[in-house]
Design an enzyme around this catalytic site. Structure first.
Site, PDB file in Angstrom:
ATOM      1  N   TRP A  71       0.911  -1.154   0.000  1.00 39.05           N
ATOM      2  CA  TRP A  71       0.000   0.000   0.000  1.00 39.05           C
ATOM      3  C   TRP A  71       0.941   1.193   0.000  1.00 39.05           C
ATOM      4  O   TRP A  71       1.551   1.524   1.011  1.00 39.05           O
ATOM      5  CB  TRP A  71      -0.883  -0.004   1.249  1.00 39.05           C
ATOM      6  CG  TRP A  71      -1.871   1.116   1.251  1.00 39.05           C
ATOM      7  CD1 TRP A  71      -1.765   2.302   1.902  1.00 39.05           C
ATOM      8  CD2 TRP A  71      -3.126   1.152   0.573  1.00 39.05           C
ATOM      9  NE1 TRP A  71      -2.862   3.079   1.667  1.00 39.05           N
ATOM     10  CE2 TRP A  71      -3.725   2.403   0.859  1.00 39.05           C
ATOM     11  CE3 TRP A  71      -3.802   0.257  -0.260  1.00 39.05           C
ATOM     12  CZ2 TRP A  71      -4.963   2.777   0.343  1.00 39.05           C
ATOM     13  CZ3 TRP A  71      -5.042   0.635  -0.759  1.00 39.05           C
ATOM     14  CH2 TRP A  71      -5.608   1.868  -0.454  1.00 39.05           C
ATOM     15  N   GLY A  98       6.193   0.004   6.939  1.00 44.42           N
ATOM     16  CA  GLY A  98       6.485   1.142   7.819  1.00 44.42           C
ATOM     17  C   GLY A  98       6.939   2.342   7.003  1.00 44.42           C
ATOM     18  O   GLY A  98       6.799   2.357   5.774  1.00 44.42           O
ATOM     19  N   GLU A 474     -25.694   5.887   7.767  1.00 41.46           N
ATOM     20  CA  GLU A 474     -25.198   4.961   6.746  1.00 41.46           C
ATOM     21  C   GLU A 474     -25.072   3.531   7.259  1.00 41.46           C
ATOM     22  O   GLU A 474     -25.286   2.599   6.497  1.00 41.46           O
ATOM     23  CB  GLU A 474     -23.928   5.518   6.092  1.00 41.46           C
ATOM     24  CG  GLU A 474     -22.609   4.978   6.447  1.00 41.46           C
ATOM     25  CD  GLU A 474     -21.454   5.702   5.755  1.00 41.46           C
ATOM     26  OE1 GLU A 474     -21.275   5.505   4.557  1.00 41.46           O
ATOM     27  OE2 GLU A 474     -20.714   6.435   6.436  1.00 41.46           O
ATOM     28  N   HIS A 490     -35.005  27.407  13.747  1.00 43.37           N
ATOM     29  CA  HIS A 490     -35.483  27.980  12.487  1.00 43.37           C
ATOM     30  C   HIS A 490     -36.248  26.957  11.646  1.00 43.37           C
ATOM     31  O   HIS A 490     -36.325  27.101  10.430  1.00 43.37           O
ATOM     32  CB  HIS A 490     -34.298  28.559  11.696  1.00 43.37           C
ATOM     33  CG  HIS A 490     -33.609  29.679  12.411  1.00 43.37           C
ATOM     34  ND1 HIS A 490     -34.208  30.895  12.659  1.00 43.37           N
ATOM     35  CD2 HIS A 490     -32.380  29.750  12.977  1.00 43.37           C
ATOM     36  CE1 HIS A 490     -33.374  31.668  13.335  1.00 43.37           C
ATOM     37  NE2 HIS A 490     -32.262  31.005  13.547  1.00 43.37           N
ATOM     38  N   LYS A 589     -17.736   1.636  -1.664  1.00 45.80           N
ATOM     39  CA  LYS A 589     -16.601   2.307  -1.027  1.00 45.80           C
ATOM     40  C   LYS A 589     -16.113   3.467  -1.880  1.00 45.80           C
ATOM     41  O   LYS A 589     -15.730   4.512  -1.372  1.00 45.80           O
ATOM     42  CB  LYS A 589     -15.473   1.286  -0.814  1.00 45.80           C
ATOM     43  CG  LYS A 589     -14.273   1.832  -0.062  1.00 45.80           C
ATOM     44  CD  LYS A 589     -14.588   2.063   1.404  1.00 45.80           C
ATOM     45  CE  LYS A 589     -13.547   2.871   2.126  1.00 45.80           C
ATOM     46  NZ  LYS A 589     -14.050   3.490   3.354  1.00 45.80           N
TER      47      LYS A 589
HETATM   48  O1  M6R Z   1     -13.180   8.533  -1.506  1.00 46.33           O
HETATM   49  P1  M6R Z   1     -13.841   9.835  -1.113  1.00 46.33           P
HETATM   50  O2  M6R Z   1     -13.287  10.416   0.140  1.00 46.33           O
HETATM   51  O3  M6R Z   1     -13.834  10.827  -2.234  1.00 46.33           O
HETATM   52  O4  M6R Z   1     -15.340   9.417  -0.848  1.00 46.33           O
HETATM   53  C1  M6R Z   1     -16.299  10.370  -0.539  1.00 46.33           C
HETATM   54  C2  M6R Z   1     -17.564   9.716  -0.016  1.00 46.33           C
HETATM   55  O5  M6R Z   1     -18.095   8.847  -0.984  1.00 46.33           O
HETATM   56  C3  M6R Z   1     -17.320   8.928   1.277  1.00 46.33           C
HETATM   57  O6  M6R Z   1     -16.737   9.742   2.246  1.00 46.33           O
HETATM   58  C4  M6R Z   1     -18.635   8.377   1.821  1.00 46.33           C
HETATM   59  O7  M6R Z   1     -19.445   9.436   2.235  1.00 46.33           O
HETATM   60  C5  M6R Z   1     -18.368   7.408   2.980  1.00 46.33           C
HETATM   61  N1  M6R Z   1     -19.101   6.186   2.783  1.00 46.33           N
HETATM   62  C6  M6R Z   1     -18.778   7.930   4.300  1.00 46.33           C
HETATM   63  O8  M6R Z   1     -18.573   7.027   5.325  1.00 46.33           O
END
Ligand code: M6R
Length: 594
Positions: A71, A98, A474, A490, A589
């Site tokens: 990575w 590391g 979520e 408001h 993701k």
């Molecule tokens: O990879 P990114 O940071 O650009 O992704 C943005 C969003 O899709 C991401 O943060 C999403 O809101 C997550 N699932 C929140 O937990």
């Protein structure tokens, strides 16, 4: 974060190493490679995952070898940057997990002494240093090399003429797996579980010397014993580090993520910021674009920048960003994206470039599309995040923002010194929140019965209220809204009832009194209130139904501890509701469509 593996025994190392690498892919997967020792060392590596490497690699003969799944942190994913790395003669090969912080200086010195480098990695200096110090004793040479190195490492060293593997660790995990006339070394238990469940955990500063029938552990040159453990986890459980979900594991990784993100950038021992990063380019304003959780990091950044740099900051959702070609001269444009592949971000970046704007990307993925479009990239070093809900990547984004902003020369030097001291304590403050996680469980059990929840805060914690609400909705599927505390009256007041709990983040800053007023207004409408407040707040308990306490920190860092508490609250609530926490319905993701 990378995965490393070593094998020594009587079987062919090649298929064993590749099998182990597949088990380690949750630690990194942008490239991988193996090195096997016969009379010489044969290396095969590429920018592929373990399965493709298995199909493509020629059969490398030998019963002694090492492997790595990467990575990237230094240098793009490429064949040259993939591990293992070798010395000039190709007789020593090393895999490393590391970050070596002083590698630039060491590399220059080695080049001056005649060593040739082929990669951009920090790791490549290790085999060269070992080569430099080798006088017929591999352990001594490794010790001498490690004496020169600053930073963190777990390494395995393979040398053509030696029938052993040498391993060492500092601030990165390493284990030895015990087999029958064969032994293993790995960064993590899941790598070896297909072969053995008997392991020894190496401790900080340990060096392991492993042959097929013997293990020697040395520390400061003296031989010591370490206890053997029997692992009862399945491979799946082991990949989650024994945690029930990746999300919980990633929440718990945050103290390490904070250290890794800041190492070499901010000295936590001395109050200094990396001076090479000192910036003062006459910037008059900033524009930050992001989506989802990264957008909440951007909003937090706005508060920090406006407080410390006193320049205006515009934060926009990348999906809503329209640029009609207005001039952005004097504006620093920043995008924040964990994956570096979010389509809305990439579109906005291209638009910024079209209008002649230079773009700085903050991302977790080296070589991602965002990093290739950007003029400059800062990597967050959170390691791969498997759970769809972003946790440790958000923490790493916050750390990069703190560091970046502190590196502008406009920051008052006294304030800078006090912030650096506070930053030094962040890993242990976050650890305290994690240690108290069991107390949050009870609040989560109560929350899990509700259908609607509000999260409120003021000032720098307003984005954290948004993030708390996003995390809860979520993964637990409870409808949650984050609101600026002063805004409830408001409109949303109409929704407040005894079945609408409100989570109120109460920071010890100039918003404190106003927050108490807002909480009293809410209580008058009979909503249950859970406060997230600092230890030692004597007042808050008398106003609300229950309190989650977080450690005392400099107010500018309160988002750090509050975030972790809200991540745990969301996690335990979702768990109580039986939700598929790591992979929530309808979510991906990486969102690669606009
Ligand atoms: O990879 P990114 O940071 O650009 O992704 C943005 C969003 O899709 C991401 O943060 C999403 O809101 C997550 N699932 C929140 O937990």
């Amino acid at each position: 974060m990378c995965g490393i593996i070593g094998y020594i025994g009587e079987r062919q190392a090649h298929p064993i190493l590749l099998g182990c690498l597949k088990r380690l892919e949750y630690r990194g997967y942008d490239s991988c490679g193996i090195a096997i020792a016969g009379n010489s060392i044969n290396v095969y590596k590429n920018t592929v995952r373990a399965e493709e490497l298995r199909k493509a690699a020629p059969q490398l003969d030998g019963t002694l070898g090492i492997g790595h799944t990467r990575w990237a942190t230094h240098g793009q994913p490429s064949q040259a940057n993939a591990h293992p790395h070798c010395d000039c003669d190709g007789k020593i090969a090393v895999v490393h997990n590391g970050i070596i912080t002083n590698f630039q200086g060491l590399k220059q010195k080695l080049i001056h002494e005649g060593h040739k480098f082929i990669s951009e990695t920090d790791t490549e200096i290790i085999p060269h240093l070992i080569e430099k110090y080798y006088r017929g004793d591999l352990e001594r040479a490794v010790e001498a090399a490690l004496d020169d190195i600053e930073g963190s490492y777990a390494i395995i060293v393979l040398m053509a003429s030696e029938d052993k593997l040498v391993a060492a660790r500092k601030d990165s995990p390493l284990i030895i797996g015990l087999g029958d006339r064969e032994n293993f070394i790995a960064s993590d238990v899941p790598a070896i579980l297909d072969y053995t469940n008997r392991v020894i955990y190496l401790e900080e500063g340990d060096m392991g010397v492993v042959t097929k029938d013997n293990i020697k552990i040395r520390r400061d040159g003296i031989e010591i014993n370490r206890e053997e453990h029997k692992i009862s986890w399945s491979v799946d459980e082991a990949q989650r580090g024994g945690y029930e979900h990746f999300m919980l594991k990633e929440i718990h990784e945050q103290p390490r993520v904070i250290r890794d993100t800041l190492v070499g950038r901010v000295s936590v021992a001395e109050p200094t910021v990396d001076l090479a990063a000192m910036r003062d380019k006459g910037i008059e304003s900033m524009l930050i674009l992001a989506c989802g959780t990264s957008y909440h990091a951007a909003l937090t950044g706005k508060y920090i920048i406006e407080e410390l740099l006193r320049i205006p900051v515009r934060v926009e959702l990348a999906s809503e960003f329209i640029c009609y070609g207005q001039t952005l001269t004097g504006t620093e444009a920043i995008v924040i994206t964990q994956s570096g592949e979010t389509a809305d971000i990439l579109r906005a970046m291209r638009r910024l470039k079209e209008v002649g704007c230079q773009v700085l990307a903050i991302t977790n993925v080296v070589g991602s599309t965002a990093s290739r479009i950007a003029d400059q990239t800062i990597y967050t070093r959170a390691g791969p995040e498997i759970s769809v809900a972003a946790t440790k990547s958000f923490m790493a984004q916050l750390m990069v923002l703190y560091w970046l902003i502190m590196s502008y020369s406009k920051v008052d030097s006294r304030r800078l010194a006090s912030m650096l001291l506070a930053l030094r304590q962040m890993p242990s403050k976050v650890q305290q929140v994690l240690n108290n996680g069991y107390k949050i469980l009870e609040h989560a059990n109560n929350l899990s019965g509700y259908d609607n929840v509000f999260f409120i805060a003021r000032g720098i914690n307003f984005p954290i209220a948004l993030e708390g609400a996003l995390k809860l909705k979520e993964i637990s599927y409870i409808h949650a809204e984050g609101y600026a505390a002063g805004e409830l009256k408001h409109g949303p007041f109409a929704l407040l009832r005894s079945d609408t709990p409100v989570i109120a983040i109460v920071a010890q800053d100039n918003t404190y009194e106003a927050m108490l007023t807002n909480i009293r207004e809410i209580k008058a409408r009979s909503s249950p209130v859970i406060a997230l407040a600092e230890e030692g707040d004597e007042v808050i308990g008398g106003l609300v139904d229950s309190v989650i306490t977080v450690p005392q920190v400099d107010a500018i860092f309160s988002p750090v501890v509050n975030t972790v508490a809200l991540q745990l609250l969301a996690y335990y609530t979702a768990k109580q509701r039986g939700c598929p926490i790591d992979f929530p319905r309808n979510l991906a993701k990486s969102v690669t469509v606009e």
